[in-house]
Design a protein around this motif. Structure first.
Motif, mmCIF file in Angstrom:
data_model
loop_
_atom_site.group_PDB
_atom_site.id
_atom_site.type_symbol
_atom_site.label_atom_id
_atom_site.label_comp_id
_atom_site.label_asym_id
_atom_site.label_seq_id
_atom_site.Cartn_x
_atom_site.Cartn_y
_atom_site.Cartn_z
ATOM 1 N N LYS A 511 29.667 -2.249 -5.346
ATOM 2 C CA LYS A 511 30.491 -1.856 -4.196
ATOM 3 C C LYS A 511 31.649 -2.832 -3.991
ATOM 4 O O LYS A 511 32.745 -2.432 -3.588
ATOM 5 N N GLN A 512 31.405 -4.087 -4.259
ATOM 6 C CA GLN A 512 32.488 -5.070 -4.166
ATOM 7 C C GLN A 512 33.572 -4.762 -5.197
ATOM 8 O O GLN A 512 34.764 -4.862 -4.914
ATOM 9 N N GLN A 513 33.138 -4.381 -6.391
ATOM 10 C CA GLN A 513 34.102 -4.025 -7.427
ATOM 11 C C GLN A 513 34.887 -2.763 -7.047
ATOM 12 O O GLN A 513 36.082 -2.654 -7.315
ATOM 13 N N TRP A 514 34.202 -1.830 -6.441
ATOM 14 C CA TRP A 514 34.855 -0.594 -6.014
ATOM 15 C C TRP A 514 35.932 -0.869 -4.965
ATOM 16 O O TRP A 514 37.037 -0.318 -5.028
ATOM 17 N N ILE A 515 35.610 -1.750 -4.006
ATOM 18 C CA ILE A 515 36.593 -2.118 -2.988
ATOM 19 C C ILE A 515 37.785 -2.817 -3.637
ATOM 20 O O ILE A 515 38.954 -2.576 -3.289
ATOM 21 N N SER A 516 37.521 -3.702 -4.588
ATOM 22 C CA SER A 516 38.601 -4.377 -5.298
ATOM 23 C C SER A 516 39.498 -3.363 -6.005
ATOM 24 O O SER A 516 40.728 -3.488 -6.027
#
Length: 752
Positions: A511-516
């Motif tokens: 999810k952190q990667q998706w936000i990035s």
């Protein structure tokens, strides 16, 4: 003629329930499997049995709001053996998060121009990260944040602390007030004559319940002894009172039995049968004290009036001389100690407050004053079931499922007999009837734990320190979650939209990667530039509030989103938050992690890169492919070249972007995927963004790819385009985005 023998099923159900606590889990399950009558859901999931088993086996604190949810307690029992993990986030100024960072040597290898940025990111942690050094401690039962520390309780009854217990006395140059910072978990010790709980069990030192205050820790052992610490390096002291008897026998009930301890902002307190809530100044061991000194006598303590009444199992009062308390106050169920008041709720569903007056000349606590929760005729709305809080803030739970929050200042007028029409309580929409179990308060931020196992964040993030756990450091990731920053590195406040549905803390790395990926513009940064400005770069909060809510909905229930709901055998998900804590500028959570399910979800987020998209070597040389292997671009490396490049490039891009100087300059994914990775023989040039742009970021850097040769499934997704609630349509050439759970009816009149 012989009579028929009495069978177990002939016994009343009340008798059977009394026998169950004497069975271990395997015996209980065997018994309930013997026949259909005993295998009824009400018995198999008996809440009294499973909650008692969880709390006695793992020392998990009682959770009054979910006492009757037997199915939940049973699931927790099965997973606690192997899956409890400690996650922390926020300000790490005193190493209170317990994270494992790059060594000083690694930090020295970072170019000078980037060293300050790396140090800042080590100090401010905006995504939950695993605490280091917990693997060998066994099952973690509870954790609590202090002002500059975090303390853990294990199922063996041992306490471990990281950070510094009293930050005001840390790293001073002259004794006796030196408290060095502990960057690694350190066991809290008992005096030399006592058994250390991490070595073997002893009821005198095995901690059953503890409380972390601003600068000290209180603990209650299995034998009923009260212990206190104010320095991680010093052995604890046993607390005894001149004016109040404590049995130290660990009995279930009886005069002198200690029921609970609470470490407040600047006071200690305990609920003692026969005395009530007793308050005293925190004790400390002096530098010249020998470790053999194991007990400190409290000379000045005060009991909160009218808190001593308790009903015994026989139904008789423990204070027969003051029977009126049974009908006017009731039995104290829980209490908290704020900076200037004591709050407690009772068996009658009432909430009371008493003011603390403490000086050299006067130590007293006022008569309890009842606080009315509502003017409604609904009995359940006015019936308090629990009270929680710290420092200046608190929350009251009602039998109807409402959660009322308030600040200490709001009740001071009542205590001082000042007439005021000011509302005491706020009703945050996202907390009302949303299965909230507990609320944990820091200085300016707070979290709510919901019974389905997720955490929501509220309040203010001081100096973009990451206390909300929603991503950020003042960066676009935090803005896309709904945080508005006052200035560069300033305080972050949630948009009003966030108080309608809440903003959840995410533990999934994907999810952190998706936000990035989204903050880098999605599949086409140029096409999304105007929408990005509306969402995270505009003074108007509408775009940011609604886009952040759309992101919030898309981030929920990833097991279902990727078709893995059938893989979730117990319904708790890959990450299930068991408890949450906060203090100062940092937070923590005890999370049950289903590693197998988490790996399946992570795998479902990936797909092979199409052959035409595999990065090529445009220079035409014969450099071995190993130079461009995963190790050279892995985002997990502490001094990864591409991450540093991204930090510089993003800073420059967003600075121009927010000022309206030129278009957003990040390349789209299609462009970036055809650019070479920076090789080990071509280190990028640090310094100005113009030179950093010679080595553009790779898909790994901004959430399009986990590693070379693999893309994330969202690699072709565009930044969301919404029809806003005020009638405007976000610009762009892509289709409008749909709401996964429907657009909420926002309550923008609510003022946090």
């Amino acid at each position: 003629m012989a009579s028929n023998p009495t069978t177990l099923l002939d016994l009343p159900i009340d008798i059977i329930l009394l026998l169950l606590p004497y069975l271990d889990a395997s015996s209980f399950l065997s018994l309930t499997s013997t026949c259909r009558d005993l295998h009824s859901p009400s018995l198999v999931h008996d809440p009294a049995y499973w909650s008692h088993l969880v709390r006695t086996t793992f020392r998990v604190p009682n959770q009054p709001v979910v006492q009757t949810n037997g199915h939940r307690w049973q699931k927790l029992y099965k997973r606690l053996f192997t899956q409890s993990r400690v996650m922390t986030w926020g300000d790490n100024d005193k190493a209170c998060l317990g994270h494992s960072f790059a060594s000083r040597a690694d930090l020295a290898a970072v170019p000078p121009g980037m060293r300050r940025l790396r140090q800042m990111r080590m100090r401010h942690v905006s995504w939950p990260g695993a605490m280091a050094g917990t693997e060998g401690l066994g099952v973690i039962s509870d954790l609590q944040c202090g002002g500059w520390s975090t303390t853990l309780l294990t199922s063996k009854g041992a306490l471990y602390t990281v950070g510094v217990m009293d930050g005001l006395h840390s790293n001073q140059r002259r004794p006796p007030f030196v408290q060095p910072t502990k960057a690694e978990l350190t066991a809290l010790r008992f005096p030399s004559g006592f058994v250390q709980p991490q070595e073997r069990y002893d009821e005198a030192t095995a901690v059953q319940q503890f409380s972390a205050g601003r600068g000290h820790v209180l603990a209650l052992s299995d034998s009923g002894r009260i212990w206190t610490w104010q320095n991680i390096e010093h052995a604890g002291l046993q607390v005894r009172f001149i004016e109040h008897d404590t049995t130290g026998s660990g009995g279930v009930s009886g005069r002198g039995v200690v029921k609970k301890v609470a470490a407040g902002w600047n006071k200690s307190a305990a609920l003692i049968e026969g005395s009530g809530i007793v308050v005293w100044e925190p004790l400390q061991r002096e530098e010249d004290d020998v470790e053999a000194e194991d007990t400190a006598l409290v000379l000045e303590s005060v009991a909160v009036p009218k808190t001593s009444w308790r009903k015994t199992r026989s139904g008789r009062s423990t204070q027969p001389g003051d029977a009126s308390l049974e009908d006017t106050v009731g039995e104290v169920l829980n209490f908290i100690v704020l900076e200037a008041v004591v709050l407690f709720n009772t068996s009658l569903g009432k909430l009371f407050v008493s003011q603390i007056t403490w000086s050299d000349d006067d130590q007293s606590i006022s008569e309890p004053l009842e606080i009315l929760l509502t003017t409604s005729d609904d009995i359940d709305e006015a019936f308090a079931t629990d009270v929680q809080g710290s420092f200046h803030n608190f929350a009251v739970f009602t039998r109807s499922g409402a959660v009322l929050t308030a600040h200490q200042d709001r009740i001071m007028d009542l205590l001082q007999n000042q007439n005021t029409d000011r509302e005491i309580f706020k009703r945050i929409p996202a907390l009302q009837h949303r299965d909230v179990i507990s609320v944990a308060f820091g200085d300016y931020h707070f979290h709510a734990l919901h019974s389905p196992g997720y955490i929501t964040s509220y309040g203010t993030e001081p100096q973009a320190c990451g206390a909300l756990g929603l991503g950020g450091h003042g960066d676009p990731e935090g803005r896309l979650r709904g945080i508005r920053y006052q200035a560069m590195g300033g305080d972050g406040r949630l948009v009003p939209h966030a108080y309608t549905e809440g903003r959840r803390v995410w533990f999934e790395h994907e999810k952190q990667q998706w936000i990035s990926f989204l903050t880098s513009g999605g599949a086409s940064a140029e096409e999304a530039a105007e929408r990005l400005r509306m969402a995270i770069g505009s003074p108007d909060i509408t775009g940011q509030g609604e886009v952040s809510e759309w992101v919030e909905q898309e981030g929920r229930n990833w097991e279902e989103k990727f078709g893995l709901q059938d893989e979730d055998e117990d319904g708790l998900g890959a990450y299930f938050a068991l408890s949450v804590t906060a203090a100062g500028w940092h937070s923590g959570a005890l999370v049950l992690v289903n590693d197998d399910l988490a790996k399946k979800v992570a795998k479902a987020c990936e797909l092979p890169t199409a052959a035409k998209d595999v990065p090529s070597n445009p220079s035409g040389d014969d450099t071995d492919e190993a130079e461009f292997s995963d190790s050279s671009v892995s985002s997990s490396e502490p001094n990864n070249v591409s991450l540093l490049t991204r930090a510089l490039t993003l800073s420059y891009d967003y600075a121009q972007w927010f000022l309206g100087i030129g278009p957003y300059s990040h390349p789209s994914n299609t462009t970036a995927q055809n650019l070479p990775h920076p090789g080990v023989d071509r280190p990028p040039t640090y310094g100005y963004p113009q030179t950093a742009a010679r080595h553009p970021p790779t898909p790994v850097d901004y959430g399009a790819s986990p590693r070379e040769g693999v893309d994330y499934v969202w690699v072709n997704d565009h930044f969301p385009r919404l029809r806003l609630s005020d009638g405007r349509e976000m610009p762009g050439g892509v289709d409008f985005s749909e709401w996964r759970y429907g657009r909420p009816e926002w309550d923008l009149e609510f003022q946090p």
